[in-house]
Design a protein around this motif. Structure first.
Motif, PDB file in Angstrom:
ATOM      1  N   ASP A 166       0.833  -1.211   0.000  1.00 11.80           N
ATOM      2  CA  ASP A 166       0.000   0.000   0.000  1.00 11.80           C
ATOM      3  C   ASP A 166       0.868   1.262   0.000  1.00 11.80           C
ATOM      4  OD1 ASP A 166       0.273  -1.178   2.826  1.00 11.80           O
ATOM      5  OD2 ASP A 166      -0.136   0.913   3.212  1.00 11.80           O
ATOM      6  N   ARG A 215       2.275   1.689  -3.492  1.00 11.35           N
ATOM      7  CA  ARG A 215       1.226   2.198  -4.410  1.00 11.35           C
ATOM      8  C   ARG A 215       1.028   3.695  -4.186  1.00 11.35           C
ATOM      9  NH1 ARG A 215      -1.658  -2.574  -3.298  1.00 11.35           N
ATOM     10  NH2 ARG A 215      -2.878  -1.509  -1.697  1.00 11.35           N
ATOM     11  N   TYR A 216       0.969   4.115  -2.912  1.00 11.60           N
ATOM     12  CA  TYR A 216       0.764   5.529  -2.587  1.00 11.60           C
ATOM     13  C   TYR A 216       1.905   6.362  -3.178  1.00 11.60           C
ATOM     14  CZ  TYR A 216       0.348   9.819   0.111  1.00 11.60           C
ATOM     15  OH  TYR A 216       0.243  11.131   0.473  1.00 11.60           O
ATOM     16  N   TYR A 234       1.638   6.339  -7.115  1.00  9.46           N
ATOM     17  CA  TYR A 234       0.446   6.960  -7.682  1.00  9.46           C
ATOM     18  C   TYR A 234       0.392   8.457  -7.377  1.00  9.46           C
ATOM     19  CZ  TYR A 234      -4.318   7.078  -9.406  1.00  9.46           C
ATOM     20  OH  TYR A 234      -5.440   7.357 -10.121  1.00  9.46           O
ATOM     21  N   THR A 265      -5.125  -1.159   4.224  1.00  7.42           N
ATOM     22  CA  THR A 265      -5.300  -1.688   2.858  1.00  7.42           C
ATOM     23  C   THR A 265      -4.974  -0.638   1.815  1.00  7.42           C
ATOM     24  OG1 THR A 265      -7.618  -1.102   3.021  1.00  7.42           O
ATOM     25  CG2 THR A 265      -7.052  -3.422   3.440  1.00  7.42           C
ATOM     26  N   GLU A 266      -5.130   0.625   2.188  1.00  2.00           N
ATOM     27  CA  GLU A 266      -4.876   1.672   1.195  1.00  2.00           C
ATOM     28  C   GLU A 266      -4.501   2.981   1.877  1.00  2.00           C
ATOM     29  OE1 GLU A 266      -8.215   2.259  -1.507  1.00  2.00           O
ATOM     30  OE2 GLU A 266      -7.227   4.100  -2.222  1.00  2.00           O
ATOM     31  N   ARG A 298      -4.364   7.188   0.990  1.00  2.00           N
ATOM     32  CA  ARG A 298      -4.610   8.208  -0.039  1.00  2.00           C
ATOM     33  C   ARG A 298      -4.514   9.598   0.591  1.00  2.00           C
ATOM     34  NH1 ARG A 298     -10.346   8.431   0.998  1.00  2.00           N
ATOM     35  NH2 ARG A 298     -11.298   6.417   0.652  1.00  2.00           N
ATOM     36  N   SER A 305      -5.479   6.726   6.029  1.00  2.00           N
ATOM     37  CA  SER A 305      -5.171   5.293   5.997  1.00  2.00           C
ATOM     38  C   SER A 305      -6.490   4.548   6.091  1.00  2.00           C
ATOM     39  CB  SER A 305      -4.301   4.877   7.189  1.00  2.00           C
ATOM     40  OG  SER A 305      -3.162   5.674   7.298  1.00  2.00           O
ATOM     41  N   GLU A 348     -11.340   4.583   8.794  1.00  4.50           N
ATOM     42  CA  GLU A 348     -10.496   5.570   8.105  1.00  4.50           C
ATOM     43  C   GLU A 348      -9.748   6.370   9.153  1.00  4.50           C
ATOM     44  OE1 GLU A 348     -12.201   8.223   5.315  1.00  4.50           O
ATOM     45  OE2 GLU A 348     -13.042   6.630   4.076  1.00  4.50           O
TER      46      GLU A 348
END
Ligand SMILES: Cc1cc2nc3c(=O)[nH]c(=O)nc-3n(C[C@H](O)[C@H](O)[C@H](O)COP(=O)(O)OP(=O)(O)OC[C@H]3O[C@@H](n4cnc5c(N)ncnc54)[C@H](O)[C@@H]3O)c2cc1C
Length: 489
Positions: free
Chosen positions: A193, A196-197, A200, A350-351, A353, A363, A373
């Motif tokens: 994760d 990816r952050y 991206y 999990t992610e 952004r 998070s 969140e």
């Protein structure tokens, strides 16, 4: 092939690749066993053997004045472990209190005191003295090792790319019967994760790994109040928390800390009364990264006799993320919990952004109670450092072309004497030690003492092959005396 490629060949007897602490302790042993510096070549990019280690400890919040994790007798500058760091710290003290404190600590640990651990600066300064004493700089050749290949006639070629302009050719080939590989960590492992952050959103500043420089996080928190999410339950998480709380106390900051545990430990755990580890408040507690007996007790003997799945199981049982119990850390976190600025969340991120208006980071967590969140100004990831061994070019090449394989936990397979299994090139031998070989017959291998134990096994094996003298009690006593008098060898 080497001649056709126009690569100059340099003969030497022993090459060690890496030039970090693993190479340093191996060279230290070889020099003490009587091998001349002119027979040893260290191929490295580092200025000093501790440069890489000092960088990693500094960014993960252990500057020279702070204490390391290993014990008093894990002394990479001294193969005998005597006098230990605690004794040397006492002897260097300028007051009675400072004299008594380290001695009292080692005499009463771990019952009345936390384990004694040396200051990082003490380890570096003492290694520097030994490095000068054994003439280590004479062995060093700078550059990046590209590959190590077996020679048809026996022994190995180690191909080095020297720094640009340092030599007339772009490559040099070191021809030697013996090679030792100690390249440390194959690479930094960023969680998916996080990766990816980074890729991206092209933002390297709000989400950091604790092994990367991240001083800007502490600086920005000193300028305005903020929230930090910490991930991980090992010693690096403990250190980072200590730094955040020390800054909070020292500068009167309002930093809020949210600590995410993937596995929350609530108490002592383990399969039997003889294999129990303390735990609580999310953490698994253990003085050192493995139980102490892996360096010289019953676990060392037991693992030496285990193969395949059984060994992998034993590693799983002994290993896992843990941190030492230190009174300071316990009291800081207890205060944080009581005052409400330190809280824990159990779940898996999990992610990641960016927050609304590109402010902060969100998070997204999967928890037992459902999705959660978490908003924060920064995320500091204090989980793993170690990538797969294939990510290191030299190790990948060894597996593809020289017969090296993986051990039961997936790292480089070495024998009980640290020979890399499958790479024999008669009459030469290749050895390896350090983190790349974890999972072998000796679990403590990625520690100061473990690297020394590996070096001793390697030198004893080389003595059998006639490369150096056998090292008995008399030779050892004489060499210790030279060490104590700081006599150059
Ligand atoms: C933050 C941290 C704290 C630790 N604290 C302790 C502690 O308190 N006590 C303890 O006993 N152990 C500790 N360890 C574990 C271990 O002792 C150290 O990591 C030690 O530095 C390992 O030595 P090494 O030689 O295997 O790796 P390193 O010291 O990292 O040296 C290996 C070097 O090889 C070089 N290299 C890699 N590939 C090539 C190539 N192709 N060509 C040329 N050079 C190359 C790299 O520059 C690398 O720096 C700690 C580890 C970390 C990360």
């Amino acid at each position: 092939m080497v001649a056709r490629a126009g690569i100059p060949i340099i003969d030497t007897r022993f090459v060690t690749v890496g030039g970090g602490i693993g190479s340093f302790v191996t060279v230290d042993y070889l020099r003490i066993y009587g091998v001349p510096a002119s027979d040893i070549t260290v191929l490295t990019q580092l200025e000093t053997p501790w440069s890489s280690y000092e960088y990693l400890t500094r960014v993960s919040q252990i500057p020279r004045g702070e204490r390391l994790r290993s014990d008093s007798k894990s002394t990479p500058d001294n193969i005998w472990g005597f006098p230990s760091y605690a004794v040397r710290e006492a002897l260097a003290a300028k007051s009675v209190k400072d004299f008594v404190r380290p001695l009292w600590n080692v005499m009463t640990e771990p019952i009345l005191s936390d384990y004694y651990t040396p200051r990082a600066g003490q380890a570096f300064e003492s290694m520097e003295r030994e490095h000068d004493r054994i003439g280590y700089p004479q062995c060093v050749r700078k550059g990046q090792v590209r590959m190590i290949r077996r020679r048809k006639e026996g022994g190995y070629f180690t191909i080095l790319t020297p720094p640009v302009g340092a030599t007339p050719t772009r490559r040099l080939a070191y021809r030697s019967p013996y090679v030792h590989v100690a390249i440390g960590y194959p690479g930094l492992k960023l969680l998916p994760d996080l990766q990816r952050y980074r890729e991206y959103y092209r933002d390297p500043s709000k989400v950091v790994n604790a092994y990367e420089p991240h001083e800007h996080v502490y600086q920005q928190l000193a300028l305005r109040p903020g929230t930090v999410v910490i991930r991980g339950g090992g010693i690096v998480a403990s250190r980072v928390l200590q730094r955040l709380i020390d800054d909070r106390d020292r500068l009167g900051l309002q930093t809020q800390i949210v600590h995410v545990f993937r596995t929350y430990v609530t108490g002592a755990h383990g399969p039997s009364i003889f294999m129990r580890r303390k735990g609580g408040d999310g953490w698994a507690y253990q003085g050192f990264n493995y139980p102490k007996s892996v360096w010289g007790g019953q676990l060392k003997a037991k693992i030496r006799g285990l193969e395949g799945e059984e060994r992998a199981e034993a590693y799983k049982l002994m290993g896992g993320t843990n941190t030492p119990v230190r009174k300071l850390w316990q009291s800081q976190l207890a205060r944080g919990r009581a005052e409400g600025w330190y809280r824990t969340v159990v779940g898996e991120v999990t992610e990641l952004r960016p927050g609304r208006g590109n402010q902060g980071v969100v998070s997204l967590l999967k928890t037992q109670q459902g999705p959660v969140e978490l908003y924060s100004d920064f995320v500091i990831d204090c989980t793993g450092l170690e990538a797969d061994i294939r990510e290191h070019r030299v190790l990948a090449d060894l597996m593809d072309h020289s017969g090296a394989g993986r051990n039961p936990v997936g790292r480089l397979d070495v024998d009980r004497n640290f020979e890399v299994i499958g790479t024999r090139s008669q009459p030469g031998k290749m050895y390896a030690s350090g983190s790349a070989t974890l999972g072998g017959y000796f679990p403590g291998v990625d520690t100061f003492l473990g690297l020394q134990i590996a070096a001793q096994e390697i030198c004893d094996d080389l003595a059998k092959l006639g490369f150096c003298q056998r090292f008995g009690v008399l030779a050892s006593t004489k060499q210790w005396w030279h060490w104590a008098r700081h006599r150059k060898i």
